[in-house]
Design a protein around this motif. Structure first.
Motif, short mmCIF file in Angstrom:
data_model
loop_
_atom_site.label_atom_id
_atom_site.label_comp_id
_atom_site.label_asym_id
_atom_site.label_seq_id
_atom_site.Cartn_x
_atom_site.Cartn_y
_atom_site.Cartn_z
N ASP A 20 1.01 -1.56 -0.26
CA ASP A 20 -0.14 0.00 -0.30
C ASP A 20 0.56 1.14 0.04
OD1 ASP A 20 -2.54 -1.26 0.37
OD2 ASP A 20 -2.85 -1.16 2.27
N VAL A 41 8.32 -0.04 -5.50
CA VAL A 41 7.35 -0.69 -5.94
C VAL A 41 7.51 -2.32 -5.50
CG1 VAL A 41 6.74 0.54 -7.72
CG2 VAL A 41 8.35 -1.61 -7.72
N MET A 105 5.79 -0.18 -13.12
CA MET A 105 5.69 -0.16 -12.44
C MET A 105 5.84 1.06 -11.63
SD MET A 105 6.15 -4.43 -10.68
CE MET A 105 5.57 -4.12 -9.28
N ASP A 108 3.89 3.70 -13.43
CA ASP A 108 2.07 2.79 -13.10
C ASP A 108 1.72 3.75 -12.10
OD1 ASP A 108 1.82 1.85 -15.75
OD2 ASP A 108 1.42 -0.51 -14.73
N LEU A 109 3.00 4.04 -10.41
CA LEU A 109 2.25 4.04 -9.58
C LEU A 109 2.84 5.94 -9.00
CD1 LEU A 109 3.46 3.64 -6.39
CD2 LEU A 109 5.87 4.60 -6.98
N GLU A 111 2.20 8.03 -11.67
CA GLU A 111 0.59 8.29 -12.44
C GLU A 111 -0.64 7.99 -11.54
OE1 GLU A 111 -2.07 8.18 -16.32
OE2 GLU A 111 -0.57 6.27 -16.42
N LYS A 112 -0.73 6.76 -10.84
CA LYS A 112 -1.98 6.45 -9.91
C LYS A 112 -1.80 7.05 -8.70
CE LYS A 112 -3.27 2.75 -7.11
NZ LYS A 112 -2.76 1.02 -5.82
N HIS A 113 -0.74 7.43 -8.20
CA HIS A 113 -0.53 8.33 -6.85
C HIS A 113 -1.14 9.69 -7.32
CE1 HIS A 113 -0.34 5.40 -3.93
NE2 HIS A 113 -0.35 4.21 -4.56
N GLY A 114 -1.04 10.19 -8.52
CA GLY A 114 -0.69 11.82 -8.94
C GLY A 114 0.43 12.66 -8.39
#
Length: 158
Positions: A20, A41, A105, A108-109, A111-114
């Motif tokens: 998380d 990650v 990864m 993506d991290l 982008e996902k968490h802005g």
């Protein structure tokens, strides 16, 4: 009243906690201990880190790959806190397909968490570069935590 011990996390709890989160600190061995923050990650098996190809951390890892990694989360008022410390070795990931997967990864991290694009500077890129640069360009080392000899996870309690 006796001493109150801080509860330990179970394996499932610290795996979920590691999954998380995404910020860690790594303590390196040197003439003096050296601590540096790292994005990470976790793929459920290994924790991976990206770094630039220069700096004190690279010199220290070449001399001694044994490290302590710390991941923490706490509420501002410290009413809830969790910490995980892992001791092991950091080695460079050499497999091209694994490196590409892990770099993806990281993209993506971010982008996902802005996360701010300024984080790209810590990975050898310009904030103006597209996130795909992490995967397509070879400006960063991919590191993997291996041979973990100790994991301690503590929590404030329920």
């Amino acid at each position: 009243m006796g001493i109150v011990k801080i509860p330990l996390m179970s394996r499932e709890e610290y795996d979920e906690f590691i999954m998380d989160n995404f910020m860690s600190r790594i303590a390196f061995n040197g003439d003096y201990p050296y601590i540096a923050p790292f994005l990470y990650v976790f793929d459920g098996e290994h924790i991976y880190f990206l770094s630039t190809r220069y700096g004190r951390k690279i010199e220290l890892l070449k001399k001694n790959p044994y490290v302590a990694v710390e991941i923490e989360h706490y509420d501002e008022d410290l009413s809830d806190y969790r910490f995980v410390t892992l001791q092991g070795q950091i080695v460079e990931e050499k497999d091209p397909s694994t490196k590409k997967r892990v770099k993806g990864m990281f993209a993506d991290l971010i982008e996902k968490h802005g996360l701010s694009r300024n984080i790209l500077k810590a990975l050898g890129h310009s904030p103006e570069d597209p996130l795909t640069c992490l995967v397509e360009m070879d400006r960063s080392y991919v590191w993997k935590l291996v041979d973990v000899v100790d994991i301690v996870g503590i929590k404030s309690g329920e």
